[in-house]
Design an enzyme around this catalytic site. Structure first.
Site, PDB file in Angstrom:
ATOM      1  N   GLU A 161       0.782  -1.235   0.000  1.00 37.82           N
ATOM      2  CA  GLU A 161       0.000   0.000   0.000  1.00 37.82           C
ATOM      3  C   GLU A 161       0.819   1.293   0.000  1.00 37.82           C
ATOM      4  O   GLU A 161       0.835   2.032   0.980  1.00 37.82           O
ATOM      5  CB  GLU A 161      -0.985   0.009   1.177  1.00 37.82           C
ATOM      6  N   GLU A 355      -5.200  -8.701   0.268  1.00 36.72           N
ATOM      7  CA  GLU A 355      -5.934  -8.476   1.516  1.00 36.72           C
ATOM      8  C   GLU A 355      -7.398  -8.227   1.207  1.00 36.72           C
ATOM      9  O   GLU A 355      -7.715  -7.548   0.229  1.00 36.72           O
ATOM     10  CB  GLU A 355      -5.432  -7.229   2.277  1.00 36.72           C
TER      11      GLU A 355
HETATM   12  C1  GBH Z   1      -4.601  -2.409   5.070  1.00 37.85           C
HETATM   13  O1  GBH Z   1      -4.758  -1.027   5.007  1.00 37.85           O
HETATM   14  C2  GBH Z   1      -3.245  -2.674   5.631  1.00 37.85           C
HETATM   15  O2  GBH Z   1      -2.384  -3.210   4.671  1.00 37.85           O
HETATM   16  C3  GBH Z   1      -3.263  -3.506   6.858  1.00 37.85           C
HETATM   17  O3  GBH Z   1      -2.040  -3.394   7.500  1.00 37.85           O
HETATM   18  C4  GBH Z   1      -4.439  -3.103   7.698  1.00 37.85           C
HETATM   19  O4  GBH Z   1      -4.414  -3.675   8.978  1.00 37.85           O
HETATM   20  C5  GBH Z   1      -5.673  -3.514   6.975  1.00 37.85           C
HETATM   21  O5  GBH Z   1      -5.681  -3.024   5.664  1.00 37.85           O
HETATM   22  C6  GBH Z   1      -6.974  -3.119   7.653  1.00 37.85           C
HETATM   23  O6  GBH Z   1      -7.075  -1.758   7.759  1.00 37.85           O
HETATM   24  O7  GBH Z   1      -7.728   7.587   2.705  1.00 37.85           O
HETATM   25  O8  GBH Z   1      -8.275   8.468   4.870  1.00 37.85           O
HETATM   26  O9  GBH Z   1      -9.973   7.577   3.473  1.00 37.85           O
HETATM   27  C7  GBH Z   1      -6.016  -0.538   5.079  1.00 37.85           C
HETATM   28  C8  GBH Z   1      -6.601   0.005   3.843  1.00 37.85           C
HETATM   29  C9  GBH Z   1      -6.923   2.011   2.734  1.00 37.85           C
HETATM   30  C10 GBH Z   1      -7.795   1.747   4.959  1.00 37.85           C
HETATM   31  C11 GBH Z   1      -7.183   3.468   2.852  1.00 37.85           C
HETATM   32  C12 GBH Z   1      -8.062   3.188   5.050  1.00 37.85           C
HETATM   33  C13 GBH Z   1      -8.889   4.936   3.666  1.00 37.85           C
HETATM   34  C14 GBH Z   1      -8.299   5.970   4.574  1.00 37.85           C
HETATM   35  N1  GBH Z   1      -6.794   1.396   3.998  1.00 37.85           N
HETATM   36  N2  GBH Z   1      -8.288   3.665   3.736  1.00 37.85           N
HETATM   37  S1  GBH Z   1      -8.560   7.510   3.858  1.00 37.85           S
END
Ligand code: GBH
Length: 447
Positions: A161, A355
């Site tokens: 990510e 994921e």
């Molecule tokens: C993943 O990220 C991670 O890889 C992992 O470590 C984590 O634990 C898991 O998923 C669960 O969260 O741009 O402010 O609207 C999470 C995926 C993508 C979640 C972006 C938050 C939007 C935040 N993320 N998302 S924002």
């Protein structure tokens, strides 16, 4: 049903599960630093113990074995395996080698993520992704790891990510290191991050026989609410728009176009013409090293429709529909249909879902079990959509996030994504109902 060779797996990441943050020569990472400021984390928690996987890795593997997965995706803590003088730390390497040996005993294939956000603090101190040497440090780290794991690991994911690294870590500053970059710095950091990926791929190819490589961005696909062709086309374009919602560090094309297509999108050069980093032809070639898969983390999507003038409009999430207990996790199963479809249409490579998972406030019931029907529902609904798209394009695997409840970054320990519950009072691990459901799905080979 999926094809017979479909890979069912489960996912974790080092800082989120290991604990033992200063054992055996491990140095501090940016997450060790960031969590010291208690206000940074919703419940003031940190990764100092969590699932205690550094100690209990053999139990981790037993859980994976009973679950029936063919593959386990975990990440390496850079700060365990490389010391402050940039030399290998054998004790840290041994931990992962032992984990791999244990996995191989049960015929579970390790899928190793090299960077899941926990940069050594000493590297951040000399500039992190703004340091033009960072990709050489990353290359050296890759070299050490791939040589140490020779014979144990053939499947690598360079970076998890990039969107979150840059947008959450360096723009919103809700993730480590919480250092805000201006646009000029951001573009340079993104370019350096992509060079980390490219140089790392080169080393993996050199050191590892029969390797597979990819990197694992995340995205939130646009979901068309009707079958209208024009709506589909506009959703697709929106998905790849460089500056969608004015959040280019959080979007798709700025990372995936250079990696898969060999150059930044045209809009990039137009929009940023006055603040471009130095980009050479050699850089672009490095970044565009051939990779085997498009990995992608998908959790949720957003609904869209067309207004009467055929403009694309965001639909609100329907009132009363299921959501996880974290603000961005609406249950939108079509995410696993349209997401892969958009990716394949542009990049034309086999796809692995690295994921996908559901967050709930799980509790231990009176009977001592964890009943999580919402997670069971989520997994089934999402896999139905994935099966559907897998009839149209090559989908090679699915990794549930996560094997365990774990340290959910700035959201702390109360946000639970696991198939296995962690009782943080005593370290007990309890299989949730969804663990048994996923096991059944794997046995059947699909829904
Ligand atoms: C993943 O990220 C991670 O890889 C992992 O470590 C984590 O634990 C898991 O998923 C669960 O969260 O741009 O402010 O609207 C999470 C995926 C993508 C979640 C972006 C938050 C939007 C935040 N993320 N998302 S924002």
């Amino acid at each position: 049903m999926f094809n017979i060779d479909f890979i069912f797996g489960a996912s974790t990441a080092s800082y989120q599960i290991e604990g033992s943050i200063d054992k055996d020569g491990k140095t501090s990472s940016i997450w060790d630093t960031f969590t010291k400021t208690k206000e940074n984390i919703l419940d003031g928690s940190d990764g100092s113990i969590v699932c205690d996987s550094y100690i209990k890795y053999k139990d981790d593997v037993k859980l994976l074995h009973e679950l029936g997965v063919k593959a386990y995706r975990f990440s390496i803590a850079w700060s365990r395996v490389i010391d402050k003088n940039n030399n290998p730390n054998q004790k840290g390497l041994d931990y992962y080698i032992n984990l791999c040996k244990e996995l191989r005993k049960y015929n579970i294939k390790p899928y190793v993520t090299l960077y899941h956000w926990d940069m050594p603090q000493w590297l951040e101190d000399i500039g992190g992704f703004l340091n033009d040497e960072i990709s050489n440090y990353f290359m050296h780290y890759t070299d050490v790891v791939t040589k140490a794991f020779d014979g144990y690991v053939s499947d690598y994911i360079t970076i998890n990510e990039p969107q979150c690294i840059m947008f959450l870590g360096h723009r919103l500053c809700v993730h480590a290191p919480g250092v805000k970059y201006n646009d000029k710095e951001m573009l340079k950091a993104i370019h350096n991050l992509l060079l980390c990926h490219g140089k790392s791929v080169k080393i993996i190819r050199k050191n590892v026989k029969n390797s597979t490589v990819g990197f694992a961005p995340c995205s939130r696909p646009m979901i068309p609410t009707t079958n209208d062709q024009l709506l589909y086309k506009k959703c697709y374009e929106e998905y790849y728009k460089l500056d969608r919602d004015n959040e280019y560090p959080n979007n798709v094309s700025i990372y995936s176009d250079p990696v898969f297509l060999g150059d930044y999108p045209k809009e990039y050069y137009e929009k940023f013409k006055d603040i471009l980093p130095k980009i050479t032809k050699e850089d672009l070639e490095l970044i565009n090293q051939p990779v085997d898969y498009i990995y992608q983390n998908f959790y949720s999507g957003t609904f869209y429709s067309l207004d009467k003038d055929n403009n694309l409009v965001k639909e609100p999430f329907p009132f009363g529909y299921p959501e996880g207990n974290i603000d961005w996790l609406q249950v939108v199963p079509q995410t696993l249909y349209y997401g892969p479809k958009y990716l394949y249409e542009r990049y034309k490579k086999p796809i692995i879902i690295s994921e996908n998972g559901f967050c709930n406030n799980d509790v231990i019931s009176l009977d001592g079990k964890i009943h999580d029907p919402e997670r069971i529902d989520y997994i089934n609904r999402y896999l139905i959509e994935l099966e559907k798209i897998s009839k149209e394009i090559p989908i090679k695997g699915y990794f549930y996030w996560s094997l365990f409840d774990n340290f959910e970054w700035n959201s702390g320990l109360k946000k639970r994504f696991g198939l296995v519950y962690i009782d943080y009072k005593n370290g007990n691990r309890i299989k949730k109902d969804s663990y048994f459901e996923y096991k059944k799905i794997i046995e059947k080979g699909g829904i």
